[in-house]
Design a protein around this motif. Structure first.
Motif, PDB file in Angstrom:
ATOM      1  N   ALA A  85       0.849  -1.189   0.000  1.00 36.53           N
ATOM      2  CA  ALA A  85       0.000   0.000   0.000  1.00 36.53           C
ATOM      3  C   ALA A  85       0.892   1.250   0.000  1.00 36.53           C
ATOM      4  N   PRO A  86       0.454   2.356  -0.593  1.00 37.10           N
ATOM      5  CA  PRO A  86      -0.808   2.514  -1.301  1.00 37.10           C
ATOM      6  C   PRO A  86      -0.741   1.879  -2.683  1.00 37.10           C
ATOM      7  N   LYS A  87      -1.886   1.349  -3.127  1.00 38.60           N
ATOM      8  CA  LYS A  87      -1.908   0.674  -4.433  1.00 38.60           C
ATOM      9  C   LYS A  87      -3.251   0.944  -5.099  1.00 38.60           C
ATOM     10  N   TRP A  88      -3.232   0.869  -6.423  1.00 45.18           N
ATOM     11  CA  TRP A  88      -4.424   1.168  -7.212  1.00 45.18           C
ATOM     12  C   TRP A  88      -4.557   0.116  -8.313  1.00 45.18           C
ATOM     13  N   VAL A  89      -5.790  -0.013  -8.825  1.00 43.85           N
ATOM     14  CA  VAL A  89      -6.061  -1.014  -9.860  1.00 43.85           C
ATOM     15  C   VAL A  89      -6.785  -0.362 -11.035  1.00 43.85           C
ATOM     16  N   VAL A  90      -6.326  -0.674 -12.242  1.00 42.93           N
ATOM     17  CA  VAL A  90      -6.978  -0.210 -13.467  1.00 42.93           C
ATOM     18  C   VAL A  90      -7.516  -1.427 -14.208  1.00 42.93           C
ATOM     19  N   ALA A  91      -8.813  -1.385 -14.532  1.00 43.71           N
ATOM     20  CA  ALA A  91      -9.427  -2.439 -15.363  1.00 43.71           C
ATOM     21  C   ALA A  91      -9.362  -1.971 -16.809  1.00 43.71           C
ATOM     22  N   PHE A  92      -8.623  -2.691 -17.624  1.00 44.93           N
ATOM     23  CA  PHE A  92      -8.290  -2.275 -18.987  1.00 44.93           C
ATOM     24  C   PHE A  92      -9.093  -3.125 -19.970  1.00 44.93           C
ATOM     25  N   GLY A  93     -10.091  -2.513 -20.602  1.00 46.17           N
ATOM     26  CA  GLY A  93     -10.885  -3.230 -21.608  1.00 46.17           C
ATOM     27  C   GLY A  93     -12.161  -3.804 -21.033  1.00 46.17           C
ATOM     28  N   VAL A  94     -13.132  -3.993 -21.926  1.00 40.78           N
ATOM     29  CA  VAL A  94     -14.463  -4.372 -21.452  1.00 40.78           C
ATOM     30  C   VAL A  94     -14.487  -5.775 -20.831  1.00 40.78           C
ATOM     31  N   CYS A  95     -13.619  -6.670 -21.287  1.00 43.21           N
ATOM     32  CA  CYS A  95     -13.583  -8.010 -20.671  1.00 43.21           C
ATOM     33  C   CYS A  95     -13.202  -7.922 -19.199  1.00 43.21           C
ATOM     34  N   THR A  96     -12.241  -7.063 -18.908  1.00 45.44           N
ATOM     35  CA  THR A  96     -11.795  -6.905 -17.529  1.00 45.44           C
ATOM     36  C   THR A  96     -12.853  -6.182 -16.687  1.00 45.44           C
ATOM     37  N   THR A  98     -16.236  -6.016 -17.254  1.00 47.05           N
ATOM     38  CA  THR A  98     -17.547  -6.679 -17.086  1.00 47.05           C
ATOM     39  C   THR A  98     -17.579  -8.133 -17.539  1.00 47.05           C
ATOM     40  N   GLY A  99     -16.504  -8.639 -18.049  1.00 51.73           N
ATOM     41  CA  GLY A  99     -16.521  -9.967 -18.674  1.00 51.73           C
ATOM     42  C   GLY A  99     -16.747  -9.871 -20.171  1.00 51.73           C
ATOM     43  N   GLY A 100     -17.215  -8.710 -20.640  1.00 53.81           N
ATOM     44  CA  GLY A 100     -17.415  -8.482 -22.071  1.00 53.81           C
ATOM     45  C   GLY A 100     -18.420  -9.453 -22.665  1.00 53.81           C
ATOM     46  N   PHE A 101     -18.138  -9.900 -23.859  1.00 53.15           N
ATOM     47  CA  PHE A 101     -19.098 -10.796 -24.505  1.00 53.15           C
ATOM     48  C   PHE A 101     -18.903 -12.252 -24.114  1.00 53.15           C
ATOM     49  N   TYR A 102     -17.967 -12.526 -23.193  1.00 49.12           N
ATOM     50  CA  TYR A 102     -17.791 -13.907 -22.708  1.00 49.12           C
ATOM     51  C   TYR A 102     -18.800 -14.184 -21.599  1.00 49.12           C
ATOM     52  N   ASP A 103     -20.041 -14.374 -22.012  1.00 45.75           N
ATOM     53  CA  ASP A 103     -21.121 -14.599 -21.049  1.00 45.75           C
ATOM     54  C   ASP A 103     -21.217 -16.094 -20.765  1.00 45.75           C
ATOM     55  N   ASN A 104     -20.259 -16.598 -19.992  1.00 43.04           N
ATOM     56  CA  ASN A 104     -20.260 -18.041 -19.720  1.00 43.04           C
ATOM     57  C   ASN A 104     -19.711 -18.324 -18.315  1.00 43.04           C
ATOM     58  N   TYR A 105     -19.800 -19.567 -17.925  1.00 47.29           N
ATOM     59  CA  TYR A 105     -19.447 -19.962 -16.558  1.00 47.29           C
ATOM     60  C   TYR A 105     -17.958 -19.819 -16.246  1.00 47.29           C
ATOM     61  N   ALA A 106     -17.124 -19.748 -17.304  1.00 42.91           N
ATOM     62  CA  ALA A 106     -15.678 -19.779 -17.084  1.00 42.91           C
ATOM     63  C   ALA A 106     -15.077 -18.391 -16.869  1.00 42.91           C
ATOM     64  N   THR A 107     -15.849 -17.323 -17.115  1.00 40.78           N
ATOM     65  CA  THR A 107     -15.286 -15.972 -17.115  1.00 40.78           C
ATOM     66  C   THR A 107     -15.782 -15.162 -15.922  1.00 40.78           C
ATOM     67  N   ILE A 121     -11.506   1.306 -17.788  1.00 40.20           N
ATOM     68  CA  ILE A 121     -11.276   1.824 -19.139  1.00 40.20           C
ATOM     69  C   ILE A 121     -12.072   0.947 -20.103  1.00 40.20           C
ATOM     70  N   PRO A 122     -13.144   1.492 -20.704  1.00 39.55           N
ATOM     71  CA  PRO A 122     -13.971   0.682 -21.592  1.00 39.55           C
ATOM     72  C   PRO A 122     -13.344   0.539 -22.976  1.00 39.55           C
ATOM     73  N   GLY A 123     -13.917  -0.353 -23.781  1.00 41.25           N
ATOM     74  CA  GLY A 123     -13.469  -0.526 -25.160  1.00 41.25           C
ATOM     75  C   GLY A 123     -13.019  -1.948 -25.419  1.00 41.25           C
ATOM     76  N   CYS A 124     -13.082  -2.355 -26.676  1.00 40.89           N
ATOM     77  CA  CYS A 124     -12.702  -3.728 -27.078  1.00 40.89           C
ATOM     78  C   CYS A 124     -11.908  -3.695 -28.374  1.00 40.89           C
ATOM     79  N   PRO A 125     -10.627  -3.457 -28.294  1.00 41.24           N
ATOM     80  CA  PRO A 125      -9.885  -2.993 -27.114  1.00 41.24           C
ATOM     81  C   PRO A 125     -10.030  -1.480 -26.994  1.00 41.24           C
ATOM     82  N   PRO A 126      -9.664  -0.910 -25.849  1.00 43.26           N
ATOM     83  CA  PRO A 126      -9.701   0.552 -25.739  1.00 43.26           C
ATOM     84  C   PRO A 126      -8.657   1.196 -26.635  1.00 43.26           C
ATOM     85  N   ARG A 127      -9.004   2.316 -27.248  1.00 43.53           N
ATOM     86  CA  ARG A 127      -8.035   3.075 -28.036  1.00 43.53           C
ATOM     87  C   ARG A 127      -6.983   3.660 -27.086  1.00 43.53           C
TER      88      ARG A 127
END
Ligand code: SF4
Length: 149
Positions: A85-96, A98-107, A121-127
């Motif tokens: 600490a201190p530490k921060w986290v960035v979620a890069f891309g829609v899969c990270t 929300t899971g993106g379009f991988y709507d399944n039990y494994a994701t 950071i949204p996008g698939c992939p983000p610009r």
């Protein structure tokens, strides 16, 4: 004393926002865009974030880049717990984010189910421009928060 501590907060926050040591946790295709952003054309070094670390113990920002499966989620948690600490986290891309379009039990349907997230950071992939905007949002968050010294 209050004046002194709030000024100290400002100075430490200012320094921390420009000394980001990131740890890239890259699992999938978003990694290409992560590399494009890091290279000379977009130049993340301008933001003080140009030096990725290869041990989470030396990093303060975790960049989670790509799809996170249920199988790899415990590894991600382990990496996060190794960061000081201190530490921060960035979620890069829609899969990270929300899971993106991988709507399944494994994701994992968004990494905030397993670790806290500071910037999405949204996008698939983000610009790269979107990535830089996310990075600036993180810098602002770091600067404004109460600093632990
Ligand atoms: S958001 Fe798109 S580019 Fe990024 S890991 Fe998912 S599928 Fe790949």
């Amino acid at each position: 004393m209050g004046f002194f501590t709030s000024r100290l907060d400002d100075v430490v926050g200012w320094a921390r926002q420009y000394s980001i040591f990131q740890y890239p946790f890259v699992t999938a295709c978003c990694g290409m865009e992560y590399m494009a952003t890091a290279c000379a054309h977009y130049d993340v070094d301008r933001f003080g974030a140009g030096l990725p670390r290869f041990s989470p113990r030396q990093a303060d920002v975790l960049f989670v880049v790509g799809t996170i499966s249920q199988k790899i989620a415990p590894v991600l948690v382990n990496v996060y717990q190794q960061m000081c600490a201190p530490k921060w986290v960035v979620a890069f891309g829609v899969c990270t984010c929300t899971g993106g379009f991988y709507d399944n039990y494994a994701t994992v349907r968004g990494i905030d189910h397993v670790i806290p997230v500071d910037v999405y950071i949204p996008g698939c992939p983000p610009r790269p421009e979107t990535v830089l905007q996310g990075l600036m949002m993180l810098q602002e968050k770091i600067r404004k928060q109460r600093q632990e010294v």
